[in-house]
Design an enzyme around this catalytic site. Sequence first.
Site, PDB file in Angstrom:
ATOM      1  N   ARG B 528       0.786  -1.227   0.000  1.00 14.61           N
ATOM      2  CA  ARG B 528       0.000   0.000   0.000  1.00 14.61           C
ATOM      3  C   ARG B 528       0.819   1.279   0.000  1.00 14.61           C
ATOM      4  O   ARG B 528       0.278   2.358  -0.285  1.00 14.61           O
ATOM      5  CB  ARG B 528      -0.927   0.024   1.228  1.00 14.61           C
ATOM      6  CG  ARG B 528      -0.191  -0.047   2.580  1.00 14.61           C
ATOM      7  CD  ARG B 528      -1.149   0.050   3.751  1.00 14.61           C
ATOM      8  NE  ARG B 528      -1.796   1.333   3.810  1.00 14.61           N
ATOM      9  CZ  ARG B 528      -1.252   2.428   4.370  1.00 14.61           C
ATOM     10  NH1 ARG B 528      -0.072   2.355   4.947  1.00 14.61           N
ATOM     11  NH2 ARG B 528      -1.893   3.559   4.351  1.00 14.61           N
ATOM     12  N   LYS B 714       0.468   0.812  -9.019  1.00 20.61           N
ATOM     13  CA  LYS B 714      -0.240  -0.279  -8.353  1.00 20.61           C
ATOM     14  C   LYS B 714       0.728  -0.884  -7.343  1.00 20.61           C
ATOM     15  O   LYS B 714       1.942  -0.796  -7.520  1.00 20.61           O
ATOM     16  CB  LYS B 714      -0.634  -1.362  -9.360  1.00 20.61           C
ATOM     17  CG  LYS B 714      -1.679  -0.935 -10.378  1.00 20.61           C
ATOM     18  CD  LYS B 714      -1.944  -2.050 -11.384  1.00 20.61           C
ATOM     19  CE  LYS B 714      -2.961  -1.583 -12.444  1.00 20.61           C
ATOM     20  NZ  LYS B 714      -3.086  -2.542 -13.553  1.00 20.61           N
ATOM     21  N   GLU B 718       3.574  -7.983  -3.319  1.00 20.09           N
ATOM     22  CA  GLU B 718       3.055  -9.275  -2.858  1.00 20.09           C
ATOM     23  C   GLU B 718       2.739 -10.253  -3.988  1.00 20.09           C
ATOM     24  O   GLU B 718       2.953 -11.455  -3.859  1.00 20.09           O
ATOM     25  CB  GLU B 718       1.809  -9.033  -1.994  1.00 20.09           C
ATOM     26  CG  GLU B 718       2.192  -8.334  -0.702  1.00 20.09           C
ATOM     27  CD  GLU B 718       1.003  -7.913   0.129  1.00 20.09           C
ATOM     28  OE1 GLU B 718       0.354  -6.918  -0.237  1.00 20.09           O
ATOM     29  OE2 GLU B 718       0.716  -8.584   1.129  1.00 20.09           O
TER      30      GLU B 718
END
Lengths: 291, 757
Positions: B528, B714, B718
């Site tokens: 994030r 983006k 992960e």
Amino acid sequence: MSGVEYLSPGSVAEAVRALQVDGARVMAGGTDLLVQMRIGRTKPKLVVDLKRIPGIAGIREEDGAFIIGAAASGAALGEHEALRKAWPGIVEAANLIGSTQIQGRASLGGNLCNASPAADSVPALIAAGATCVIVGPNGEREVPVEAIQVGPGKTTLANGEVLLAFRLPKRAAHTGDAYLRLIPRTEMDIAVVGAGVCVTLDASGKCIAARVSVGAVAPTALLVEAAGAALVGSSLDDAALTNLEAAVAAAARPISDKRGTAEYRTKVAAVLARRAALIARDRAQKDGAKA
Amino acid sequence: MSDGNQPPASLKVVGTRPIRPDGVDKVTGRAQFGADFHLPGMLTGRIKRSPHAHARIVKIDISAAEKRPGVKAVVTGADLDVGAGGDIEAGEHAAAMKDVAANCLASGKVFYQGHAVAAVAATSPEIAAEALDLIEVTYEVLPHVVDVDEAMAPGAPVLHDDMFTKGVTPKPTKASNVAQKHVMGRGDVAGAFAAAEVVVEGRYTTAAVHQGYIEPHACVAAWGADGQSTIWCSSQGQFLVRAMTARILNLPLSDIKVIPAEIGGGFGGKTTVYLEPVALALSRKCGRPVKLVMSREEVFLASGPTSGSSMDIRLAATKDGKITAAEMTLRYQAGAFAGSPVNLGCMTAFACYDVENLALVGYDVVSNRPKVAAYRAPGAPMAAFAVESAIDDLARKLKMDPIDLRILNAVKDGAKTVYGATVRYSAFIETLEAVKAHPHYKAKLGPGQARGVAAGFWFNIGGESSAAVHVDEDGGATVVSSNPDIGGSRASMAMMAAETLGLPIERVRCTVADTTSIGFSGSTGGSRVTFATGMAVVEAAQKVVADLRRRAAQTWECDIAHVEWKDGVATCLDPSKDAKPLSLKALAGKSAKTGGPIAAEVSLNAQGAAAGYGVHVCDLEIDPETGRTTILRYTAAQDVGRAIHPAYVEGQLQGGAAQGVGWALNEEYVYNSNGLLDNASFLDYRMPVASDLPMIDTILVEAKPNPRHPYGAKGVGEVPIVPPLAAVANAISAIVGQRMTSLPLSPAKVLAAMGGG
């Protein structure tokens, strides 16, 4: 680690004297001992560091024989061109241990006396027919490498005895040695199985002497005499190699643990012994070509 | 290394590869990690841990330890006081605070070997070690269970007598080890299977694996005489450490200041607390600062791995390869307390594919293992292992190219996911096509070699973030970030600020602030930070630019609408003014006369994070006599939106692939018959070493920049751990000639499957 004393004797006599103290432990490179102390597995009262004893970290050649100090580092072995040429299997085995940093410290003496069944250099030394020069309160003795380990962490060294050096005999013509190990990764690991082989050929390429030793398949590294005998008289043809594999598999008596199952170790010990034998043979043949 | 989509020419900094700002400190040893902090009078803390897998604590006698000279404090679970309040959002899943507290110091029972039962603070490490031996714990040893299927079986030892499976109606009358059942799905699965032309099925298992960060957990806590405390620690979120510590010791947030140290890896594993509340409880008891540092053994025994799993899967398809239905049952180990990521496994399992009929059931199962913690795309890699293996089966059965089969079934924008979200800004198909066009995919394989392909998905999140931009008087700028930098975020934050301000990257520095020096932020997790905190940085920089334009307009006495800001320079567009352009440097130098310091802070809740998709290709060979696998070539492609710092994005892809390869080949927790961990060290817990892997090639697919982020970012961190498990296993299965369903694919297992073992 509270209450540990450290001694760095400048002579063999001083080291022997110090080691008769209760709770004294020998340190060569320290790559096993210090880790064991740190995790509390061993709590010596006195650490006797051998490295200041003259010659104990050196390597010298005498009429084709080699005397390797017990505390000579893996890096020193790897940089010794004559030794590498004469006994590539031993040097390769020693150089497999740990990382570059560990190689600057780790020694053959420590690897043998730590008495791990998986010690990489031990099968190679046994295959090569190396002997140990030991000094203690009752004088000096010399025994084959395979006479030292008796079980995990246990050796035949008596109280006060110090392993000073390894002696490698003058190598016979057309002789080659090799060591292979299996680890799941490519480095920074401990042998699941190890195999050292040394063969001597005659001028026609027939095997006239062979010693085979395997590691991590028994409480100590094993000298498998039947495996060596399987090669003698052959040109290391398929039949001889099959017999070698059978002899190794028969001699192996591994445990199953976090590093491998007994079944797997037995099979792979045979495979590695065969592969090491072929490398040793190739080296022996090349040895002949140059000679 | 890119797919050829160059960033817009207008971008000067974003998309370039400047040297990392934290690099020199890290390679010279100047960086201060968790264990590097010292205070005068500081004590050494140590934790007493359970030697048993499962036991009731009958009694803890600390009296002898307390009497030992040099021992300044001893604490047990009784010293913790979990305050009222709900769960805390911890990165990617909520943390039940009672469980987090009982994991820091046991309360009543120990649930795994290494479970903390007491802690001491002493004047030396030696005295602390002695004090541990002086603490007498009386245990009543209980039967244990470590395997997930055995933990679910009738008659298994039950860990928590108050655990009644959630998500089942009516509520069960008997306690069990199943904390929760998750059910999700849609359509007519039974009907689709009845009509299926092809069905593939399998049962898959994966082992628990550790995040394997290099830096063990470490902290220093100092209780102040006025009740105000400071904690220095390495974590993925200083605000999370503050919130959890405050809750566990029932303290107000404002009485705790958490200063983030440099972090030596986390991968999700540092989105919880183990040491900080304990260190602060010790410090509170004796009034001196206390340092707690885990050994590597403690890290393995008592900090979170991610779940091992057992899964059943069935796919229904047409003979053309269209997947019409899927059903899947996922059973994930939670460790000692509820909270495996099995729900995320269910949600992500088929997120790459447009499947009309779906039935997913997930079980969150406790057992006598350390409590799991987040690990890079928590829950997704295991599910993807089963799904991507089954799809590989389907491709083989139908003799279809594995990429064509995936393209046929790939999700497109507008599709609905099983968890209700609508797919947007996705470039999964473009990623598959990029792999198909890559030289690796076209390269011929040698004899005995095989190639595996697999895909993966991760949501990526946004959420709460804060950032400030300060313009210095000499025309440089400082970015104040609220997130610990674990993946190069100081560089990407500085780059986005530099781009917005029109400064060269060398003139922008970035710092990570403590909890009192910047607004709240969620943790560094969920991929994030570049998205959410980056958005806060850009908005703060935009505010600064607006302020600079206002100051220029004021200087020129013109309308602000006539001030253009470009490349760090204000230009007056009012033709009636004879005004020379004003650079940021010139404006900064005059700031005192134009309204004072130039700075802006933005706190926001970032929405619009876009999911990411990855496709990996792995070539390998196996030694048929030893079962040992050698990875020969590996390529990782990913839908990345737009790469802010492409080298870091490539690094994320490579790192995720490396960890995934380890998961596939050798990593596992080995328990003995007493439930004790046999391989709590990096020697016998076999993560890949550098020489185990080839150079991992990367393809950054920038076909669909995220329109909800100022520079199209983006999350990328992960996704890359999701595909490797199946990419490796699919190639191994091809060589072995049978489906390999159980990870890790260690040499012994592979040799046995090849008939040699």
